[in-house]
Each structure stands twice: as structure tokens, then as C-alpha cells.
Design an enzyme around this catalytic site. Sequence first.
Site, PDB file in Angstrom:
ATOM      1  CG  ASP A  45      -2.388  -0.200   0.905  1.00 13.11           C
ATOM      2  OD1 ASP A  45      -2.558   1.113  -0.266  1.00 13.11           O
ATOM      3  OD2 ASP A  45      -3.288   0.929   2.184  1.00 13.11           O
TER       4      ASP A  45
ATOM      5  CG  HIS B 240       0.460   3.181   4.179  1.00 12.92           C
ATOM      6  ND1 HIS B 240       0.423   2.412   4.664  1.00 12.92           N
ATOM      7  CD2 HIS B 240      -0.707   2.820   3.417  1.00 12.92           C
ATOM      8  CE1 HIS B 240      -0.585   1.517   4.924  1.00 12.92           C
ATOM      9  NE2 HIS B 240      -1.431   2.290   3.980  1.00 12.92           N
TER      10      HIS B 240
END
Length: 973
Positions: free
Chosen positions: A137, A399
Site C-alpha cells: 500500500d 503510509h
Amino acid sequence: ALLSPWTSPLGPLGLTGLSHHGSPRATLACPSGSTQAYVTTVYTSVVEDLTRNKQHRFIIVDQEFFRLWWDGVASAKQKVQVRQLVDQGRLEFVLGGQVMHDEAVTHVDDQILQLTEGHRFLYETFGIRPQFSWQVDSFGASATTPTLFALAGFNGHIISRIDYDLKETMQQDQEMQFVWRGSRSLLAQQEIFTHQGVSSNIPLLLSKGFYWNEKAVFPDPPWDGMYPNQTVPVTLSNIQRYANTLSYNVRKRAPWFLTPHILWPWGCDRQFFNASVQFANMDYLMGYINKHVSQFGVLMVYATLSEYFQTLHSEHEPVQVRDHRDFLPYSSDMFHSWTGFYASRSGLKGLARRASALLYAGESMFTRFMLAPHRFLDRAWGLQQLQKLRWAVSEVQHHEAITGAHTPKVSDMFVGRLNNGMHGVQKLMSAIVQDRFPAHTGLEPGGYVAVIYNPLAWTVTTIVTLTVDFPKVSVTDESGHPVPAQVQNSKEMPSVYDLLVLTTIPGLSYQYYVIKPSRRAKGDTQVTEATMANTKQFGRRPRRHDSSVGRRLVHDTNLMHSIWERQSNQTIQVTQQFMEYEANGDEDQGPISDNYVFTSSETAKPAWETVGMEIVEGELVTEIRQYFYRTVNDRDPTYTVYSRLARGPPGADGELLCHRIEQEYRVGPLELNREAIWRTSTNLNTARVLYSDNNGYQMQRRAYKHHENNIARNYYPMTQSAFIQDRQSRLVLLSEQAHGVSSQGSGQMEVMLHRRLWALSVNVTLNDTSVVHSVLWLLLGPSTLTRDLGQRSGVALQHRPIVLIRELSETARIHPHPQHQEAVTLPPSIHLQILSIPGWTYNSNHTKHVKNLRKGEAGEAKAEFRRVLLRLHHLYEVDEDPVRSQPVTVNLQSVLQGLGSVVSVEERSLTGTWDVSTLHRWRWPTQEPGHLRGLCTPGSGCPPARDSLPAPRLGSGAGQTWLRSQLCPLRPV
């Protein structure tokens, strides 16, 4: 359904199957992860289902929310069930870090920290060590990651988001699985098998009908008010449609791979909170497909990620080798380049790095000075302060955190936790230093004591800036000797003064200064005062709208026009100014910039009309202050830059200080839909080739590429450094935090410092009205000089000395004589990456640790304070410098001197959970490209690993040493 997780993966790991009559085998893998409103229900529901259904599988990625569930929610019965599922291999932890970190704007030290924190929890709790990654991701893939994961003991690596056009090429060439040699120095020593996963723009197949969670019922609604969509359950009347869609997708991706075994992830954000319903529909659909293999051409079975990789490894099918190139930047399509997040929420990025630097200093100070007896300090409390900041620094590497891709409310949460953690470590360091000095009275009140700690394992000479209320000030060291210092008008507050102190501090040691108002009588030569700098003010100058550059800095434009580089005795034309890209705020008018994406159809324009200037000149420092005003009538500047040139002591101690220009920036508040850059233009002939770093670990060459979206797709992350060069000179920019960087023209380098965006009808939450404070250091000279100084200067900027202040009083404990400290000095090519007491509770002998877990004794174990974690990092690539790149032998006794006797040394894996003598990573057959054959194989004299982990056991004892500083007559240019 192929859906890689977006923000926080929540899902099971699914399906692996054997090929049947030549048909592809499908493997489903579903990740797990984060949104807090769903966490309790997800883990509770999944554990219940897996306990009942032996064929089901599930993988968990991020540890932060699992740890919260485990420590605060899970019952004793559920914990027993989890342990059974883990032992059976049906519930599997992959990656195992505290979070799934971003790969573009995180520093290598912080990546290692968060991975170590997660692995420690898993090893202490379950005795397991993840061997496969799930890095699907992050917005692009760094070449640092495969190296770190190999050093951590991983056997397989999964990535996902890479440039859409590159992925299409890799699919056509059947290169979706490869062996990645992410380091030019380590090559085959630390290679890792890498699987390129789902499509780059994450087609939401699940949202088209492949999850079945029914209605979400929680004690509280989801924090964002978004309940997941509900899908029509699989029934006899619609199962054919479901089977056609799923099998078509598997057959479509099968030609991209050399293997017949296809990984097919199943899961997404906010999924599996009703696992029994989800699995029931999956079972029905999979069973139907497997009964009609000849019709659908696919056989599907559940599998964990390790089962999938074990199947691939058993095939012994050779795969291509990829070199040290990364997969940055990432574009999901022609007009959406994910390069905006390099500068989104710049304030949070800066705070995260400052917190990391403070943690680094606190770890080594705690280790160095806590093994000796302390009168007032509880070391268990001290370790707790470090652990709190470890948690805060680790979680912000997520992230969707450090990237700035979150709401203001979430940002406030990260900021609060970082500030709280920093406050605790500052209290710890102050307590350690205070406890080192016995009581002594006799100093009159007024002024204060400054203790300056050098966290690096080199002697550091630098100038530290303090704030004082009085212009006449004396500065003395611990022996009462005067210290070179300079007083000047404050650049921030008109009612106070900046005090600049020149200090030289040995490695892992601290200097102690007394700063107080000077009461020197007229004619008294016994008291030495800090010198007062002269300040010259210059009126505003309008921006010139032609391309000519004035010959004199002061009387023409108030802008820099050149730098004289003394080593080669040449003058380089250098101009610097603030500029802005104007972002589109209406999606109906075309692509927009948002938290993730940077989009600009026009070149940057100057963001100011007039510039004012002050020059502050003193014996230690010359400081040039430039104030950029958006309009001629503005009272306050939108942009400010302070450029400092220092005079330092002669010899090696002062070489880093004397060869840089330190620049501090104040940027904002910006107008809406503006993206601010600091552009440096030179007469170097660079052909628009830029070099930028991967996570402060290694450099990447960035040749300018011509795309439809030229400006944005030629932006790259700069975590610590970037440079441009021609055959004669190199210009280096070093940063204390992550930014975006680009070279849009030959001889140019621009750094994106700040963004403020707002778009109609789009969920853009980057209306950032803050004033950003950033620091860059500029180095200029021949490449032989800058490559030597650049690496060490970058580390020096990341880990500047820590200043601890205490006001003087009549009862202050002040020691009249220097305290002995054992200085630590490593060779200049070696960086002490970490020296800490991790407080691990597990036995370093794996067999004994597992036995303790089975007996239930591990939960009663206490933190071990005599086990020290040491990481050493070779800063130079194998061919970067003829001298600095050579292997170095380090005497660990000298590094650990002052801590006591070394009882034993164990070389461990990167996160500390493996004894490297027992770590046997998989070897994968490869199709060697000609230019890689024979370069470096284990046992063939390869350079040493850039990260190693001796973990000594130490006895007691500590000591200290001191060193004075001197001046040399160097002049600013």
C-alpha cells in the site's frame, strides 16, 4: 477479488491451489490492519471463525492495532485461541512491523525502528519471526526496502504500487516476479525474491461485489461515518455470475507470470468485521469454481503468504534479477503522479524527524550513563519514556501518516503523541545529566546552565544557538574558561538575543556551559564577554522582471548571485528564490493536486514582489536574512530565509562546519491552492540529471523523463540529500526532513517546502495554514570534496547536538571540576546507527525462549538492562570513494568503553530476533544479466554488510572525558 488494501488493510489471507489440467492456480491473500472503529470486531470475528473452520486462513500485517486489541480487549480464551491458530500456521503475521511504513519519505533509521518494535512484540508474545513482507500500500517502492527486509531475515517480498506504464511492460515481459538486489554494495548477499502484486491503480473489484459483511454493528459509529458497502450474498441464482467474474480476473493475470500459481488477495479496508458471513460466501463461491474446474480453468484453495511462497520456491523456476533501481515516483495513470505527498503536511514531517533525532540521542545517553548507579533516577521509568517515544515515532511512519494523507484531526493525534513522547525523553535526559553532578553552591542566581550532548560517535564541532534576554553575556565551560560566543539581534523575536556558542564535543559526550549576564566593569579585562555582531539593514528591492543578474548582492537585488568555492578557486553563479505552482481547485476543469497527487500544467512563478535583507556579521558567524513579500504593500513576509556561514577551528574538527551554508526557512501561510518551492539555479551544465536519496540510505540517479505530465512525474522524494553536478563541481542540498525535489532545468534544483490545497466536491483535507520551518545545508565544490563531506554532513544535520537548559539558582547543583567521560570515536566512514538498551524480555537463545513461552514463563519476564543493541552503518557505497568506501575494522571494546566489561557479543538480524548463525535465508534460482554476473557473491570478498547488530551483554561502570574548542580565521564567501 483483487483489492489491495488502501489505508488500513483489514482482511484474510486466502487461496492457494494446485494447477489442474494446465489451468492456473489461484492464491488469495488478504491483509489486516487498522481503522480503530473496526479493530475489535475484526480480530474477534476472525479468531472465532478460524477456530471453527480449519480450512480458513488469515494474515495480519500492522501490529499497532493488533497489540491494542491483544492488550486491551482480547480475553484469556481468545489469547489461547490465537496462540493455537499461530502454531497451526492458519493465522499468520506477515511484515510484522508496528505499521506498514511509507517507502518514499521515511528515513531508514525510522523504518528499522518501527520494524524492530513490531518484531519484538511478536517474538516476545508468540516466539515467531515474520519471514515475508506485505508492502502493498505504500505509494511507490524504494530500493532500501528489499535490503532491509533481507537483513531482517525475510524470504519473500510483495510490492504493489509502481508506475502504471512500467507495470504494463513487466506484465507483458512476465517479469512480475524477480530477485531484487536493492543495494549496489551488497548485491547478492542481501537479495530478496519480490512479487509484484495487484494493478497499480488498485481496481476495486471487491467493491463490485466480492465482500459480504452485512450491517456493521459497533458500540460507536466509524470515525469517518462511512460504513462499508453491503453486497448481495452468493446464492444459487447468482453464483455463476460471481464465478465468471472471479475466474476471468485470475485467467487474465495468469499470462503475466511464469508460474501457474497466482496470488489473488481478498480483503480491503473495513472488511472481515463479520468474518463468518464473509467466509461463508467465499466458501460457497470457491467450492462452486472448484467443482467446475474444466469450465472455469481455475482451482482455488486457501493459503497463507508463507504457503504461497513455499510453493513458488519448490518449483525452482529461474526469475530475472533487478538491480538497485527503485520504483519511484509512482503514477497511477498519465495524469495522476503521486508526488505531492512528498511535501504534504511538512510540519508533521519535520516534527517526526526531530522526535526521531531526540529519541536517538536519548537512547545513547540512557545506555551510556544508566549502567552506573544513580541516586535519583529510576531506570524502569527511564526506559518507559523511551518506549513511549519509540511507539509515537514508529506509528507516524505509516503510509497514511507521515505522508500527510489524513485529516487534520488525525494529524493532531500524531502531533500530540510525538510531543508527549518528546517531553518524556527530554525529562529523562535532563534527569540523567542532573544526576551526574554532585551538589555545589556558590554561584549567584541569574543566567542558566546549558548541557550540550553530542549523540554521534564522532567529535563534532558546531555552533549552537541559544536565546538570552541580555546582550552582555559571558559563557564559560565546566572549568570556568571562557568559550567563543557571539551575540546578535534575534531573527525571530525583537525583545531577545541569539547567543551563538562554538562548541567541540567528543563522541557520545556532553559539554557543560554556564551562561550568565556579564557584569564586567569598565576597563576590567578578567571577564570575557561574548562578542556583539553588527547588523546592517537594507531596504526592500523590487523583483526584476528581466533575466539580468546584478553584480553586487547588497545594492542591486538583495539576492544571492554567486558563491566562491575556495578549494578550486572558482566562482559559481548561484541564484535562489521562492516560487509557487498554482494548483487547479476544480475537478471539472481537469486533474487536481491533493494530499497524494501533484498536478501542474504550468511552470512555477516567483511568489514575491519585493525582498528585504539584513546582514549580521560577527566573529563566529555571518548571517544573511532575506524577507520575501508577496506584494509591495505586505507588512509581513510570506517567505524568509536565514543563510549562515560559520568560521570554525582549524583541522579536521572544523571541516564539516567550514564547508557548508546553513539555511533556515519560514514558509507561509500560503494562499489557497499554492505549492511552494525553493529553487536554486546555477551555471552548472547538468542536463537536468538529478541525484536524490532513498531514505537517507543510498542515492539514485534521476534522468529527466519526458511525459505527458512532465513537471509532476519528474519530482522525487528527498529524505536527506540530493545533488546536481557537472564535470567540475557538485552542488549538494542536505535536509533535516523529507521534501519533494526536482531538476526542471539544467543547473537547477528545486525543493517543494509547503502545500495548501482546497478543491470543490473533492475530499481534499490539505487546507494547511501553518508556517513551515525547514532547514537545508548547501555544499558546493569538486565532487571529490562533496562526496567525502556530504555523507557525514547529512548525518550531522540529522543528529545535531541536544541542548538541555537549566536556570541558575543559589541551590543549583554545579560541579566545579570536569566529570570524566569515555569518548567514543568511530572511523569517519562508520556511523553509529543506534546504541540502546531495548529492554527486551526474551531469552536470546531461541530454543529456551520458545520453551519459556510454552511454560507460560515469558509473560513474567522483566526488561533486561544489561543487553545493549548496537548497529553500525557504513556510509559509503562500494565504489563511491577510493578511501572512504574501503571496509573498516571496528574494535567493539572501544565503542562500548565506559559501559563495563563485555560478557558476550551476538551478531543478530536487523531487528534483533535472529541469531545470524541460525538464519538461513532461501536462495532463488535466477537468470543472471550479463552485467551482474560474478560481481558479488557470498564468500567472494564482497564489502561488509552496511548494517550489523552485535548485541553485547555488559557489566557495570562508566566514565567521561572533555575537550576544549579553538577558532581559525576563515571568512564567509
